[in-house]
Scaffold this motif. Sequence first.
Motif, mmCIF file in Angstrom:
data_model
loop_
_atom_site.group_PDB
_atom_site.id
_atom_site.type_symbol
_atom_site.label_atom_id
_atom_site.label_comp_id
_atom_site.label_asym_id
_atom_site.label_seq_id
_atom_site.Cartn_x
_atom_site.Cartn_y
_atom_site.Cartn_z
ATOM 1 N N GLN A 277 0.846 -1.190 0.000
ATOM 2 C CA GLN A 277 0.000 0.000 0.000
ATOM 3 C C GLN A 277 0.881 1.239 0.000
ATOM 4 O OE1 GLN A 277 0.132 -2.242 2.575
ATOM 5 N NE2 GLN A 277 -1.908 -2.618 3.407
ATOM 6 N N SER A 278 0.307 2.334 -0.493
ATOM 7 C CA SER A 278 1.070 3.574 -0.525
ATOM 8 C C SER A 278 0.247 4.771 -0.055
ATOM 9 C CB SER A 278 1.583 3.840 -1.946
ATOM 10 O OG SER A 278 0.500 3.978 -2.856
ATOM 11 N N THR A 279 -0.890 4.528 0.593
ATOM 12 C CA THR A 279 -1.739 5.625 1.046
ATOM 13 C C THR A 279 -1.299 6.142 2.409
ATOM 14 O OG1 THR A 279 -3.316 4.195 2.198
ATOM 15 C CG2 THR A 279 -3.705 4.609 -0.165
ATOM 16 N N ARG A 280 -1.769 7.319 2.746
ATOM 17 C CA ARG A 280 -1.456 7.902 4.042
ATOM 18 C C ARG A 280 -2.123 7.138 5.184
ATOM 19 N NH1 ARG A 280 0.467 14.037 3.876
ATOM 20 N NH2 ARG A 280 1.930 13.642 2.180
ATOM 21 N N ALA A 281 -3.297 6.602 4.933
ATOM 22 C CA ALA A 281 -3.949 5.803 5.969
ATOM 23 C C ALA A 281 -3.097 4.589 6.321
ATOM 24 C CB ALA A 281 -5.339 5.367 5.502
ATOM 25 N N ALA A 282 -2.555 3.922 5.299
ATOM 26 C CA ALA A 282 -1.696 2.763 5.533
ATOM 27 C C ALA A 282 -0.393 3.175 6.220
ATOM 28 C CB ALA A 282 -1.395 2.060 4.209
ATOM 29 N N TYR A 283 0.160 4.295 5.797
ATOM 30 C CA TYR A 283 1.406 4.802 6.385
ATOM 31 C C TYR A 283 1.220 5.099 7.872
ATOM 32 C CZ TYR A 283 5.464 7.952 6.923
ATOM 33 O OH TYR A 283 6.627 8.560 7.333
ATOM 34 N N LYS A 287 3.286 2.699 10.455
ATOM 35 C CA LYS A 287 4.452 3.333 11.075
ATOM 36 C C LYS A 287 4.165 3.885 12.464
ATOM 37 C CE LYS A 287 8.288 6.432 10.050
ATOM 38 N NZ LYS A 287 8.959 7.269 9.027
ATOM 39 N N TYR A 288 2.942 4.397 12.680
ATOM 40 C CA TYR A 288 2.649 5.053 13.958
ATOM 41 C C TYR A 288 1.468 4.442 14.719
ATOM 42 C CZ TYR A 288 5.524 8.833 11.995
ATOM 43 O OH TYR A 288 6.547 9.569 11.439
ATOM 44 N N HIS A 289 0.790 3.460 14.113
ATOM 45 C CA HIS A 289 -0.430 2.881 14.698
ATOM 46 C C HIS A 289 -1.478 3.967 14.954
ATOM 47 C CE1 HIS A 289 1.734 -0.864 15.127
ATOM 48 N NE2 HIS A 289 2.670 -0.257 15.834
ATOM 49 N N LEU A 290 -1.620 4.854 13.987
ATOM 50 C CA LEU A 290 -2.557 5.958 14.082
ATOM 51 C C LEU A 290 -3.652 5.842 13.022
ATOM 52 C CD1 LEU A 290 -0.158 9.034 14.608
ATOM 53 C CD2 LEU A 290 -1.548 7.867 16.341
ATOM 54 N N THR A 291 -4.771 6.513 13.295
ATOM 55 C CA THR A 291 -5.888 6.616 12.365
ATOM 56 C C THR A 291 -5.902 8.022 11.787
ATOM 57 O OG1 THR A 291 -7.188 5.033 13.655
ATOM 58 C CG2 THR A 291 -8.409 6.474 12.154
ATOM 59 N N PRO A 292 -6.198 8.201 10.498
ATOM 60 C CA PRO A 292 -6.299 9.555 9.948
ATOM 61 C C PRO A 292 -7.203 10.435 10.792
ATOM 62 C CG PRO A 292 -6.414 7.950 8.178
ATOM 63 C CD PRO A 292 -6.435 7.168 9.464
ATOM 64 N N ILE A 346 5.488 11.302 17.612
ATOM 65 C CA ILE A 346 5.111 9.972 17.117
ATOM 66 C C ILE A 346 3.997 10.136 16.082
ATOM 67 C CG2 ILE A 346 5.881 8.642 19.107
ATOM 68 C CD1 ILE A 346 3.014 8.786 20.192
ATOM 69 N N HIS A 347 4.206 11.087 15.208
ATOM 70 C CA HIS A 347 3.257 11.377 14.142
ATOM 71 C C HIS A 347 3.971 12.259 13.126
ATOM 72 C CE1 HIS A 347 2.806 15.584 15.349
ATOM 73 N NE2 HIS A 347 2.847 15.141 16.588
ATOM 74 N N PRO A 348 3.417 12.416 11.917
ATOM 75 C CA PRO A 348 4.066 13.234 10.882
ATOM 76 C C PRO A 348 3.508 14.645 10.733
ATOM 77 C CG PRO A 348 2.427 11.841 9.867
ATOM 78 C CD PRO A 348 2.332 11.586 11.355
#
Length: 440
Positions: A277-283, A287-292, A346-348
């Motif tokens: 996958q290459s989406t931000r939701a997947a990223y 990587k951070y175990h976060l939800t959009p 721990i987020h972008p």
Amino acid sequence: MAAIVKVQAQVKTDHSGSMIECPALLTEQGVFEPLLDYIVSQSHIKSLPWMNRVVLACQLLLEYMEVNRGLFSDPSLLFQSFVQRLSSGTISKQGDDLSGLYWLPRSTSNVNQLLSALNGLTDWLSKNNETLSLNPFEEASSHQERLNYAAWYKRNQYNFLGHIKNNALPELMKKVRKVRGKKDVIKVDGDAISFPENLFKQFFLQGIGSSRDKRVALRDQLILLLMHGAGVRESDALHLWVDDVFLDPMNSDSVMVRLYHPEDGKAPNNWRGRKRQSTRAAYLQEKYHLTPRNKLTGTARVGWKTKIVDHDDNYIQLHWFPAYYGEVFSYLWAQYLLHLLPLERIHPYAFVSFSKNSLGNPLTLNAFNQNYKSAMARVGLVVSKPEGRSPHGHRHAYGRRMSNAGMDIHIIKKALHHSSLMSQSIYTQPGVRDVTLACE
């Protein structure tokens, strides 16, 4: 009257372990399942504000049904009376209310919103309960029985809130909802809705820019530039990632800013997940175990309204107008990064909190709006949407600025990322002052 309480539910729909978070109603009999089923069925395509609106509309209807139990034999008459009470309130001229609801009158636009929400709910119930009859009602809860009866009546009698089926277009066009809201007054966009241009410099420097914490001042000035100089909504700005700001190849003193869709936008640096996958939701998840942020609830949620993107990577390209706003942003961005990058995050996300208890966490809309209010007070003013002194007033000012400069309406539409020319009319039509000057 039995209490009907709004709660936040976590719903498990499969064995993945992932839960759907959504609002629900809790009655004496437990969770009100017809509403929850409807909300869950739409959760992948509808926003949290939409869910909250449907839940509120259903709560109000159930409360009205409860206090008027046995009074209406015809659900259509009940609903007509319900809509009337939304508009007029339930309090008598003497100040009492025998129903115990104590509803104040609601605006026409709010009543129409609630009516639309109930239309969708009862349409869905009617469509998805094809085997429903009156017999099972003895086993159903009182609330569910009444709502099921409303849906049954609608499907069989072409009544209640109207009737929608897969008819031919000419036949469908002849049908209207039996119970309809009033026509709202037509609103035009005057000078008041745009942030006053003659106030911006003072507000930028002495309001936002004079925060006691230099880091906060820089951060909020950058957000303000995105709103005022590039026309974004305040919620859009809080979706910005550090990687979304690039040097402008056409102007070394400026930057290009791209805002990616919070879920479907392409992840930075050609990232690929374990499943390719290459989406931000997947990223965010991997990587951070976060939800959009647009899928969160509570104060952590940040909405996303833009439906038009400029690129297959699902981003919108921001356009500075005038261009020098991009140069100011570039200068302040370099200073802001010196404060941001040393923080453990721990987020972008680019815009973070500098408060002691939430240092480094993504900035919330509530926190920014409070800072905006404090900055307005520092220049001796108060936030006022009717006067344009509000975060969204800057987007209106951006559109009005382009219109006053004589830009083609299609260029303005592109800059505002609207789906139609009609969407931008509120931003670009002449204001009260324009009409006054033209009449002199």
